[in-house]
Scaffold this active site. Structure first.
Site, PDB file in Angstrom:
ATOM      1  N   ALA A  60       0.947  -1.198  -0.142  1.00  0.00           N
ATOM      2  CA  ALA A  60      -0.085  -0.095   0.196  1.00  0.00           C
ATOM      3  C   ALA A  60       0.905   1.171  -0.045  1.00  0.00           C
ATOM      4  O   ALA A  60       1.187   1.422   0.881  1.00  0.00           O
ATOM      5  CB  ALA A  60      -0.910  -0.005   1.109  1.00  0.00           C
ATOM      6  N   GLU A  61       1.062   1.543  -1.118  1.00  0.00           N
ATOM      7  CA  GLU A  61       2.347   2.726  -1.411  1.00  0.00           C
ATOM      8  C   GLU A  61       1.809   4.201  -0.725  1.00  0.00           C
ATOM      9  O   GLU A  61       2.839   4.569   0.057  1.00  0.00           O
ATOM     10  CB  GLU A  61       2.555   2.910  -2.771  1.00  0.00           C
ATOM     11  CG  GLU A  61       3.041   1.848  -3.555  1.00  0.00           C
ATOM     12  CD  GLU A  61       1.901   0.740  -3.897  1.00  0.00           C
ATOM     13  OE1 GLU A  61       2.485  -0.507  -4.272  1.00  0.00           O
ATOM     14  OE2 GLU A  61       0.978   1.053  -3.782  1.00  0.00           O
ATOM     15  N   PHE A  87       9.201  -1.345  -7.447  1.00  0.00           N
ATOM     16  CA  PHE A  87       9.669  -0.920  -8.589  1.00  0.00           C
ATOM     17  C   PHE A  87       9.020   0.448  -8.719  1.00  0.00           C
ATOM     18  O   PHE A  87       7.700   0.871  -8.329  1.00  0.00           O
ATOM     19  CB  PHE A  87       9.060  -1.527 -10.058  1.00  0.00           C
ATOM     20  CG  PHE A  87       9.688  -2.873  -9.988  1.00  0.00           C
ATOM     21  CD1 PHE A  87      10.631  -3.083 -11.032  1.00  0.00           C
ATOM     22  CD2 PHE A  87       9.307  -4.135  -9.200  1.00  0.00           C
ATOM     23  CE1 PHE A  87      11.501  -4.267 -11.113  1.00  0.00           C
ATOM     24  CE2 PHE A  87      10.043  -5.139  -9.331  1.00  0.00           C
ATOM     25  CZ  PHE A  87      11.004  -5.546 -10.202  1.00  0.00           C
ATOM     26  N   ALA A  88       9.646   1.567  -9.202  1.00  0.00           N
ATOM     27  CA  ALA A  88       9.211   3.134  -9.415  1.00  0.00           C
ATOM     28  C   ALA A  88       7.898   3.236 -10.111  1.00  0.00           C
ATOM     29  O   ALA A  88       6.893   4.044  -9.561  1.00  0.00           O
ATOM     30  CB  ALA A  88      10.269   3.909 -10.166  1.00  0.00           C
ATOM     31  N   ASP A  89       7.449   2.160 -10.964  1.00  0.00           N
ATOM     32  CA  ASP A  89       6.275   2.125 -11.790  1.00  0.00           C
ATOM     33  C   ASP A  89       4.870   1.903 -10.987  1.00  0.00           C
ATOM     34  O   ASP A  89       3.899   2.310 -11.232  1.00  0.00           O
ATOM     35  CB  ASP A  89       6.151   0.873 -12.666  1.00  0.00           C
ATOM     36  CG  ASP A  89       7.479   0.543 -13.428  1.00  0.00           C
ATOM     37  OD1 ASP A  89       8.544   0.590 -12.707  1.00  0.00           O
ATOM     38  OD2 ASP A  89       7.371   0.490 -14.762  1.00  0.00           O
ATOM     39  N   PRO A  93       0.152   5.304  -6.676  1.00  0.00           N
ATOM     40  CA  PRO A  93      -1.201   5.372  -5.652  1.00  0.00           C
ATOM     41  C   PRO A  93      -0.747   6.277  -4.709  1.00  0.00           C
ATOM     42  O   PRO A  93      -1.263   6.797  -3.604  1.00  0.00           O
ATOM     43  CB  PRO A  93      -1.258   3.678  -5.079  1.00  0.00           C
ATOM     44  CG  PRO A  93      -0.787   3.247  -6.243  1.00  0.00           C
ATOM     45  CD  PRO A  93       0.221   3.820  -7.094  1.00  0.00           C
ATOM     46  N   HIS A 132       7.661  -2.379 -15.238  1.00  0.00           N
ATOM     47  CA  HIS A 132       8.910  -2.357 -14.384  1.00  0.00           C
ATOM     48  C   HIS A 132       9.998  -1.638 -15.212  1.00  0.00           C
ATOM     49  O   HIS A 132      11.239  -1.959 -14.989  1.00  0.00           O
ATOM     50  CB  HIS A 132       9.371  -3.862 -14.528  1.00  0.00           C
ATOM     51  CG  HIS A 132       8.365  -4.566 -13.618  1.00  0.00           C
ATOM     52  ND1 HIS A 132       7.211  -5.351 -14.311  1.00  0.00           N
ATOM     53  CD2 HIS A 132       8.089  -4.980 -12.337  1.00  0.00           C
ATOM     54  CE1 HIS A 132       6.487  -5.893 -13.521  1.00  0.00           C
ATOM     55  NE2 HIS A 132       7.002  -5.814 -12.196  1.00  0.00           N
TER      56      HIS A 132
END
Length: 331
Positions: A60-61, A87-89, A93, A132
């Site tokens: 849960a970013e 991953f930065a991608d 959220p 990714h």
């Protein structure tokens, strides 16, 4: 001897955790017993520093970033490192909480700022496809209040990480994952090494053309510069900006003043990418020194394809950089 970029980050995290007992790290999979995240960046940390300081967060970013902001309010000695997403991608959220973190210093009239280093494994060249391979710096640089750094060598990764963790304030620390175990990016890392924010590094001196770059493309640009010297006797300067915000305009401008020609290269999309900001600055402030229009090389305006052929067509490569540089040199 030389250290890989991934080990430089791992060693620096451990050294800073020993240096300041009020340092914490959490994020997705950071406490995976034997590994330490998908890339081994936090390997051995929970074993040494315990579960109270090193722990895995839910997937849960927004929660990861929001809790870091909240916890750093508790005591100014606290330093929080978070892996914002594996991953930065997958960071999107969390952008609302990222915005909150960038606002805090301004909103509290300088009384409070989250002492947070937000790490993200960024970039492509790993055959990772559209989920990714993303770069976020162009999008996130539009929000004032965060420092943004993007090292491309092991020593800079260690030095910028140490500076981030010792500094007051909020830093977005982007790691080129394709370089984690790359021989090209491996360097000797001095003990207790620090790299100041807002200071570019001239990777190669030259007088005919300035190439301004960062991240994965730094290595491509250095290879192109060597090739141009061998093939045409051209002398190309390569500047690794390392730090996007704050940006070292002085070093960039001094270089352009000397060479009269500028090529801005990054892995992110050209359209809307951070390079436009650098190019605009050179165009506005250094116009009278330019002998050719400022040029940019980066990705096509598409998501990154999965197939190696698509990835090659989309991400910048040495040939594309070489062609742009040669055209400028012959201008």
């Amino acid at each position: 001897g030389k250290e890989f970029l991934v080990n430089a980050i791992n060693e620096t995290l451990k050294a800073e955790f020993r240096h300041n007992p009020d340092t914490f790290i959490w994020g997705q999979d950071v406490a995976n017993k034997d590994k330490g995240g998908v890339f081994n960046v936090t390997k051995g940390m929970q074993q040494e520093f315990g579960e109270a300081r090193v722990f895995s967060a839910p997937i849960a970013e927004d929660y990861i970033v929001g809790t870091a902001n909240g916890m750093s309010r508790f005591d100014p000695k606290i330093r929080v490192v978070i892996e914002g997403a594996e991953f930065a991608d997958y960071f999107w959220p969390a952008v609302e909480q990222y915005v909150e973190c960038t606002h805090e210093y301004w909103r509290s009239n300088g009384k409070f700022v989250p002492n947070v280093t937000l790490r993200l494994a960024s970039g492509g060249y790993i055959g990772g496809g559209l989920y990714h391979s993303q770069n976020l710096e162009g999008a996130l640089a539009t929000l004032p209040g965060a420092r943004i750094v993007y090292p491309s060598f092991a020593d800079d990764a260690a030095g910028l990480l140490r500076t981030s963790m010792r500094s007051r304030g909020f830093t977005l620390f982007l790691e080129p994952k394709a370089l984690y175990n790359s021989v090209e990016a491996a360097t000797v890392v001095p003990e207790d090494f620090e790299v100041p924010f807002g200071k570019a590094r001239i990777r190669r001196e030259g007088s005919d053309l300035s190439i301004i770059t960062y991240g994965n493309t730094t290595h491509l640009c250095l290879n192109v510069a060597e090739r141009l010297e061998k093939e045409g006797g051209w002398n190309v300067e390569v500047i690794d900006i390392r730090s996007l915000i704050p940006l070292d305009r002085e070093t960039i401008y001094e270089s352009v003043k000397k060479t009269g020609k500028a090529l801005v290269v990054h892995e992110d999309k050209v359209f809307g990418g951070f390079g436009g900001e650098i190019a605009a600055g050179i165009g506005s402030d250094m116009f009278r020194y330019l002998d050719a229009p400022v040029q940019r090389v980066g990705s096509t305006f598409t998501p990154v394809g999965f197939h190696p052929v698509l990835e090659r067509a989309i991400l910048p490569d040495a040939d594309r950089i070489y062609d742009a540089a040669k055209k400028l040199l012959e201008f």
